[in-house]
Design a protein around this motif. Structure first.
Motif, short mmCIF file in Angstrom:
data_model
loop_
_atom_site.label_atom_id
_atom_site.label_comp_id
_atom_site.label_asym_id
_atom_site.label_seq_id
_atom_site.Cartn_x
_atom_site.Cartn_y
_atom_site.Cartn_z
N ASN A 77 -6.94 -44.59 18.58
CA ASN A 77 -7.75 -44.65 17.37
C ASN A 77 -6.85 -44.97 16.17
OD1 ASN A 77 -6.56 -42.16 16.46
ND2 ASN A 77 -8.01 -41.04 17.75
N CYS A 78 -7.42 -44.94 14.97
CA CYS A 78 -6.66 -45.30 13.78
C CYS A 78 -5.50 -44.35 13.52
CB CYS A 78 -7.58 -45.33 12.56
SG CYS A 78 -8.71 -46.73 12.55
N TRP A 79 -5.61 -43.13 14.01
CA TRP A 79 -4.53 -42.16 13.84
C TRP A 79 -3.26 -42.65 14.53
CZ3 TRP A 79 -2.56 -37.61 16.73
CH2 TRP A 79 -1.95 -36.67 15.88
N HIS A 80 -3.42 -43.46 15.58
CA HIS A 80 -2.27 -44.05 16.27
C HIS A 80 -1.95 -45.44 15.74
CE1 HIS A 80 -4.60 -41.67 19.46
NE2 HIS A 80 -3.60 -40.90 19.08
N ARG A 81 -3.00 -46.23 15.48
CA ARG A 81 -2.78 -47.62 15.08
C ARG A 81 -1.98 -47.73 13.79
NH1 ARG A 81 -8.27 -48.16 16.90
NH2 ARG A 81 -8.41 -49.49 18.77
N ASN A 82 -2.29 -46.89 12.79
CA ASN A 82 -1.59 -47.00 11.51
C ASN A 82 -0.08 -46.83 11.64
OD1 ASN A 82 -3.74 -47.66 9.92
ND2 ASN A 82 -4.14 -45.60 9.19
N PRO A 83 0.42 -45.73 12.22
CA PRO A 83 1.88 -45.61 12.33
C PRO A 83 2.50 -46.63 13.27
CG PRO A 83 0.78 -43.79 13.46
CD PRO A 83 -0.26 -44.50 12.68
N LEU A 84 1.81 -47.00 14.34
CA LEU A 84 2.34 -48.03 15.25
C LEU A 84 2.49 -49.36 14.52
CD1 LEU A 84 0.35 -47.22 18.50
CD2 LEU A 84 2.83 -47.03 18.22
N LYS A 85 1.50 -49.73 13.74
CA LYS A 85 1.58 -50.99 12.99
C LYS A 85 2.64 -50.91 11.90
CE LYS A 85 -1.12 -54.66 10.88
NZ LYS A 85 -0.09 -54.97 9.87
N ASN A 86 2.75 -49.77 11.23
CA ASN A 86 3.77 -49.63 10.20
C ASN A 86 5.18 -49.80 10.78
OD1 ASN A 86 2.20 -49.22 7.88
ND2 ASN A 86 1.91 -47.06 8.37
N LEU A 87 5.43 -49.20 11.93
CA LEU A 87 6.74 -49.35 12.57
C LEU A 87 6.96 -50.79 13.01
CD1 LEU A 87 6.82 -46.05 14.63
CD2 LEU A 87 8.40 -46.67 12.80
#
Length: 273
Positions: free
Chosen positions: A34-44
């Protein structure tokens, strides 16, 4: 990230991290992408692709990794070594199951698919290869931010990148303690190295937010943007121009924590001299 916390007296929560269960945490927070994972993964992903060339042979530390070995998915083309550090023996043991490819290991393949297939546009067959590459590059060690020797001997760095996510806020009972903790992490960086932090923010009215793992409550300290600039400039010696703070939108339609407003992503480069 889980450590023992010195609880402020005004917060009446059973903050017993002996009750924290890594498997419950994985089931409740990593059951589906979900977005809770997508946001930090995309930021990295965005950080490494925009700041480094492939084959840069970086040394990277994830301080307070918890039982999760997935946010390293974007690092493989850029690193020669990944170090995961966590306080609890159970978190390290579960992470090691994944690193050792044990049959009982947790499944983080959905997070790797998102990075490899969606962010990088690669073929589905490369997902397993990426996971195996992370296993080859990664070691795990113990840490305790409240100790003078706050990371296991032999893992003191220096590092090109130190990353920590929703971790120090969960163990520090005041901004003073939080500032000391952040300044300790900065000592692990090489000159010119990068500090990356994903930091929980509360509302203006509230000092703490509450996370649940199973029926147990765990408190996180609220951190404001102004706090980050003050700590990194005054305590850590970073130049203001080297600090980027990007507030993010709420990570999920359903609140993942009481009094939780948003998350901010911090990128800061240590001075060369």
């Amino acid at each position: 990230c889980i450590f023992k916390i010195k609880m402020p007296s005004e917060v009446h929560v059973d903050q017993n991290y002996d009750k924290f269960d890594a498997w419950t945490y994985i089931r409740e927070y990593y059951g589906k992408l979900n977005c809770w994972h997508r946001n930090p993964l995309k930021n990295l992903h965005d950080f490494f692709t925009s700041h480094f060339q492939r084959g840069a042979n970086l040394k990277v530390l994830n301080y307070g990794c918890g039982p999760i070995v997935a946010f390293e998915a974007s690092l493989v083309p850029y690193v020669q070594e990944i170090v995961l550090a966590d306080y609890t023996e159970q978190n390290r043991a579960v992470a090691k199951l994944w690193l050792d490819k044990d049959p009982s290991r947790p499944d983080f393949s959905a997070l790797y698919r998102y990075v490899v297939e969606e962010l990088e546009g690669r073929e589905p067959g490369e997902v397993d290869e990426r996971q195996d590459a992370v296993r080859r590059l990664t070691t795990i060690c113990s840490c305790d931010i409240f100790q003078d020797s706050f990371i296991q001997k032999g893992y003191e760095g220096p590092y090109d990148v130190v990353y920590t996510a929703s971790c120090l806020e969960g163990v520090c009972s005041s901004m003073e303690e939080y500032g000391v903790a952040v300044s300790k992490l900065c000592t692990l960086l090489k000159p010119g190295g990068w500090l990356l932090m994903s930091v929980c923010m509360g509302t203006e009215e509230d000092t703490y937010c509450i996370n649940y793992v199973g029926s147990n409550k765990f408190v996180e300290l609220k951190v404001r943007v102004a706090d980050i600039y003050d700590i990194l400039q005054q305590r850590c010696g970073f130049e203001r121009e080297s600090i980027t703070v990007k507030p993010l939108v709420r990570l999920s339609p359903e609140p993942l924590a009481d009094n939780f407003e948003c998350t901010m992503y911090v990128i800061a480069q240590k001075a060369v001299n």
